[in-house]
Design a protein around this motif. Structure first.
Motif, PDB file in Angstrom:
ATOM      1  N   SER A  27       0.885  -1.642   0.090  1.00  0.00           N
ATOM      2  CA  SER A  27      -0.112  -0.240   0.249  1.00  0.00           C
ATOM      3  C   SER A  27       0.581   0.931  -0.242  1.00  0.00           C
ATOM      4  CB  SER A  27      -0.944   0.220   1.135  1.00  0.00           C
ATOM      5  OG  SER A  27       0.195  -0.142   2.267  1.00  0.00           O
ATOM      6  N   LYS A  28       1.574   1.597   1.110  1.00  0.00           N
ATOM      7  CA  LYS A  28       2.746   3.102   1.052  1.00  0.00           C
ATOM      8  C   LYS A  28       3.620   2.833  -0.649  1.00  0.00           C
ATOM      9  CE  LYS A  28       6.431   4.802   3.240  1.00  0.00           C
ATOM     10  NZ  LYS A  28       8.057   4.495   4.482  1.00  0.00           N
ATOM     11  N   ALA A  29       3.529   2.254  -1.143  1.00  0.00           N
ATOM     12  CA  ALA A  29       4.509   1.796  -2.309  1.00  0.00           C
ATOM     13  C   ALA A  29       2.896   1.789  -3.653  1.00  0.00           C
ATOM     14  CB  ALA A  29       5.448   0.706  -2.925  1.00  0.00           C
ATOM     15  N   LEU A  30       2.573   1.679  -3.488  1.00  0.00           N
ATOM     16  CA  LEU A  30       1.454   1.982  -4.878  1.00  0.00           C
ATOM     17  C   LEU A  30       1.099   3.406  -4.388  1.00  0.00           C
ATOM     18  CD1 LEU A  30      -0.584  -1.643  -4.784  1.00  0.00           C
ATOM     19  CD2 LEU A  30       0.771  -0.083  -6.166  1.00  0.00           C
ATOM     20  N   GLU A  31       1.088   4.187  -3.342  1.00  0.00           N
ATOM     21  CA  GLU A  31       0.154   5.088  -3.585  1.00  0.00           C
ATOM     22  C   GLU A  31       0.512   6.262  -3.975  1.00  0.00           C
ATOM     23  OE1 GLU A  31      -0.754   8.580   0.199  1.00  0.00           O
ATOM     24  OE2 GLU A  31       0.443   7.196   0.470  1.00  0.00           O
ATOM     25  N   ARG A  61       6.185 -19.026  -4.459  1.00  0.00           N
ATOM     26  CA  ARG A  61       6.136 -18.265  -3.023  1.00  0.00           C
ATOM     27  C   ARG A  61       5.790 -16.461  -4.158  1.00  0.00           C
ATOM     28  NH1 ARG A  61       8.672 -16.751   1.009  1.00  0.00           N
ATOM     29  NH2 ARG A  61      10.862 -17.527   0.196  1.00  0.00           N
ATOM     30  N   VAL A  62       6.789 -16.997  -4.600  1.00  0.00           N
ATOM     31  CA  VAL A  62       7.636 -15.634  -4.215  1.00  0.00           C
ATOM     32  C   VAL A  62       7.621 -15.063  -6.236  1.00  0.00           C
ATOM     33  CG1 VAL A  62       9.152 -14.034  -4.882  1.00  0.00           C
ATOM     34  CG2 VAL A  62       9.860 -15.913  -3.565  1.00  0.00           C
ATOM     35  N   ASN A  63       7.212 -15.450  -7.330  1.00  0.00           N
ATOM     36  CA  ASN A  63       7.107 -15.030  -8.172  1.00  0.00           C
ATOM     37  C   ASN A  63       5.816 -15.359  -8.906  1.00  0.00           C
ATOM     38  OD1 ASN A  63      10.013 -15.642  -8.439  1.00  0.00           O
ATOM     39  ND2 ASN A  63      10.153 -16.633 -10.247  1.00  0.00           N
ATOM     40  N   VAL A  64       4.643 -16.452  -8.396  1.00  0.00           N
ATOM     41  CA  VAL A  64       3.846 -16.235  -8.868  1.00  0.00           C
ATOM     42  C   VAL A  64       2.634 -16.205  -7.516  1.00  0.00           C
ATOM     43  CG1 VAL A  64       1.141 -18.094  -8.961  1.00  0.00           C
ATOM     44  CG2 VAL A  64       3.800 -18.366 -10.311  1.00  0.00           C
ATOM     45  N   ALA A  65       2.696 -16.374  -6.037  1.00  0.00           N
ATOM     46  CA  ALA A  65       1.741 -15.853  -4.865  1.00  0.00           C
ATOM     47  C   ALA A  65       2.413 -13.679  -5.094  1.00  0.00           C
ATOM     48  CB  ALA A  65       2.338 -16.379  -4.166  1.00  0.00           C
ATOM     49  N   GLY A  66       3.546 -14.110  -4.833  1.00  0.00           N
ATOM     50  CA  GLY A  66       3.921 -12.525  -4.703  1.00  0.00           C
ATOM     51  C   GLY A  66       3.762 -11.753  -5.668  1.00  0.00           C
ATOM     52  N   THR A  67       3.945 -11.836  -6.957  1.00  0.00           N
ATOM     53  CA  THR A  67       3.569 -11.362  -8.377  1.00  0.00           C
ATOM     54  C   THR A  67       1.635 -10.830  -8.208  1.00  0.00           C
ATOM     55  OG1 THR A  67       5.334 -11.927 -10.143  1.00  0.00           O
ATOM     56  CG2 THR A  67       3.610 -11.332 -11.545  1.00  0.00           C
ATOM     57  N   LEU A  68       0.979 -11.705  -8.220  1.00  0.00           N
ATOM     58  CA  LEU A  68      -0.651 -11.957  -7.924  1.00  0.00           C
ATOM     59  C   LEU A  68      -1.094 -10.958  -7.183  1.00  0.00           C
ATOM     60  CD1 LEU A  68      -1.079 -15.185  -9.511  1.00  0.00           C
ATOM     61  CD2 LEU A  68      -1.000 -13.336 -11.250  1.00  0.00           C
ATOM     62  N   ALA A  93      -2.056  -3.182  -6.795  1.00  0.00           N
ATOM     63  CA  ALA A  93      -1.689  -2.384  -7.364  1.00  0.00           C
ATOM     64  C   ALA A  93      -3.465  -1.832  -8.527  1.00  0.00           C
ATOM     65  CB  ALA A  93      -1.204  -2.858  -8.500  1.00  0.00           C
ATOM     66  N   SER A  94      -4.532  -3.070  -8.932  1.00  0.00           N
ATOM     67  CA  SER A  94      -5.482  -2.617  -9.768  1.00  0.00           C
ATOM     68  C   SER A  94      -6.640  -1.718  -8.763  1.00  0.00           C
ATOM     69  CB  SER A  94      -6.207  -3.840 -10.047  1.00  0.00           C
ATOM     70  OG  SER A  94      -6.078  -4.347  -9.412  1.00  0.00           O
ATOM     71  N   GLU A  95      -6.094  -2.384  -8.020  1.00  0.00           N
ATOM     72  CA  GLU A  95      -7.582  -2.028  -5.848  1.00  0.00           C
ATOM     73  C   GLU A  95      -7.266  -0.399  -6.153  1.00  0.00           C
ATOM     74  OE1 GLU A  95      -7.377  -4.322  -2.833  1.00  0.00           O
ATOM     75  OE2 GLU A  95      -8.259  -5.937  -4.132  1.00  0.00           O
ATOM     76  N   ALA A  96      -5.855  -0.154  -5.818  1.00  0.00           N
ATOM     77  CA  ALA A  96      -5.294   1.467  -5.842  1.00  0.00           C
ATOM     78  C   ALA A  96      -4.718   2.196  -7.388  1.00  0.00           C
ATOM     79  CB  ALA A  96      -3.897   0.750  -6.208  1.00  0.00           C
ATOM     80  N   GLY A  97      -5.286   1.480  -8.285  1.00  0.00           N
ATOM     81  CA  GLY A  97      -5.635   2.268  -9.309  1.00  0.00           C
ATOM     82  C   GLY A  97      -4.451   2.514 -10.322  1.00  0.00           C
ATOM     83  N   VAL A  98      -4.145   1.338 -10.497  1.00  0.00           N
ATOM     84  CA  VAL A  98      -2.314   1.192 -11.468  1.00  0.00           C
ATOM     85  C   VAL A  98      -3.144   1.005 -12.982  1.00  0.00           C
ATOM     86  CG1 VAL A  98      -0.377   0.074 -12.142  1.00  0.00           C
ATOM     87  CG2 VAL A  98      -0.375   1.035 -10.075  1.00  0.00           C
ATOM     88  N   TRP A  99      -2.680   1.637 -13.737  1.00  0.00           N
ATOM     89  CA  TRP A  99      -2.783   1.606 -15.039  1.00  0.00           C
ATOM     90  C   TRP A  99      -1.993   0.641 -15.897  1.00  0.00           C
ATOM     91  CZ3 TRP A  99       0.323   3.922 -18.836  1.00  0.00           C
ATOM     92  CH2 TRP A  99      -0.327   3.610 -20.197  1.00  0.00           C
ATOM     93  N   ARG A 100      -1.338   0.060 -15.712  1.00  0.00           N
ATOM     94  CA  ARG A 100      -0.068  -0.537 -16.159  1.00  0.00           C
ATOM     95  C   ARG A 100       0.866  -1.339 -15.931  1.00  0.00           C
ATOM     96  NH1 ARG A 100       2.048   1.062 -22.385  1.00  0.00           N
ATOM     97  NH2 ARG A 100      -0.346   0.428 -23.201  1.00  0.00           N
TER      98      ARG A 100
END
Length: 317
Positions: free
Chosen positions: A58-62, A90-97, A103-110
């Protein structure tokens, strides 16, 4: 207008150079994340701890508009995990998704995802090259985890409308590179005779600067939305030719002995080094026609210039 860009893995081999390049351009306001707070970066660097399915972004996505996700559990030469696939997932799948959903919830476009050519497979046959449209065929745990992350991202695209760009690079080389490429450089530096003078395979690589240029192109190019692109330098080399080019870039003579490939393959099998032999003796060719046609992108550096830049500051990797 200045585009706000967040780079994950900003302390890594790709991420650190990407952050520095973006910071040089007035059109971007760049932020980075790393597992721990580091000094000396040309960005606002935020510590997020370990990347997994529970990471709080959350802090990074603001206020961010674009994310370039370079953080990953990378291919490991001396794997110690009891269940490597579980660790990669654990990192590459769960962490990425987890990051993509937040990100989508925070309004990231791309969302630009740095994947791997290992999603396509480990080797190409003579006369065949990997393309972005090929059916994925990952073989190892790292490649499988990257493919599963891609699939999850494509599902999130359908659910949320956030744009996703996937980039699959082959072996990346540049200043500070480690792993197999660094091992090869050390052998060249020692001046020892190498039994690879009769290898006539074809392998694609990508200079770090070329990969970064493609990533930056994908930040806001309209045609990049929801596409998969392969990356390379646009020139394929045999292992013997690559060694000669590395020697030239280092200013070192290269001594190559013409040992037949089948004999080397047999020796590698006896010594339990079949995976290493596949990389040295086999082909892996990448077609970047889609990036050229869709994005109008071409690698700005030649292989020789990319190799030269590996050794500008020092002769050791």
């Amino acid at each position: 207008m200045t585009e706000r860009v967040l780079v994950t893995g900003a302390a890594g081999f790709v991420g650190s150079q990407l952050v520095a390049r973006l910071a040089e351009q007035s059109s971007f306001s760049v932020w980075g994340t790393a597992r721990a707070k580091l000094e000396g970066h040309h960005s606002e660097l935020i510590s997020v701890g370990e990347v997994n399915g529970d990471t709080d972004w959350s802090k990074a996505l603001e206020g961010q508009r674009v994310i370039i996700h370079a953080a990953a559990r990378a291919h490991i030469m001396d794997e110690a995990a009891a269940d490597p696939l579980a660790e990669f997932r654990r990192v590459n799948v769960a962490g990425t998704l987890n990051l993509a959903r937040q990100a989508s919830e925070a309004g990231v476009w791309r969302f630009v995802f740095i994947s791997s050519i290992k999603v396509n497979g480990e080797q190409t046959s003579p006369g065949h090259v990997f393309t972005a449209e090929d059916s994925p065929a990952p073989e190892d745990a790292y490649g499988i985890s990257k493919r599963e992350a891609e699939q999850g991202l494509q599902k999130i695209v359908q659910e949320t409308g956030m744009e996703v760009v996937i980039i699959r690079p082959p072996l990346i080389y540049g200043p500070g590179v480690k792993g197999n490429f660094a091992s090869m450089v050390r052998l060249v530096a020692k001046g020892l005779p190498l039994p690879l003078g009769a290898i006539h395979n074809k392998r694609s690589l990508v200079a770090l600067d070329n990969l970064i240029d493609l990533i930056i192109t994908c930040i806001d190019h309209p045609a990049a939305a929801n596409q998969v692109f392969l990356a390379s330098d646009g020139e394929d080399l045999s292992t013997s030719e690559l060694l000669r080019r590395v020697g030239t870039a280092m200013g070192k003579p290269v001594r190559l002995l013409p040992v037949p490939a089948p004999l080397l393959q047999f020796g590698a099998t006896v010594l339990g080094k079949k995976a290493m032999a596949k990389r040295l003796l086999g082909s892996l060719q990448v077609d970047i026609a889609k990036a050229r046609d869709v994005l109008g992108w071409s690698p700005p550096l030649s292989v020789d210039e990319g190799l030269r830049r590996c050794f500008i500051d020092n002769q050791d990797v």
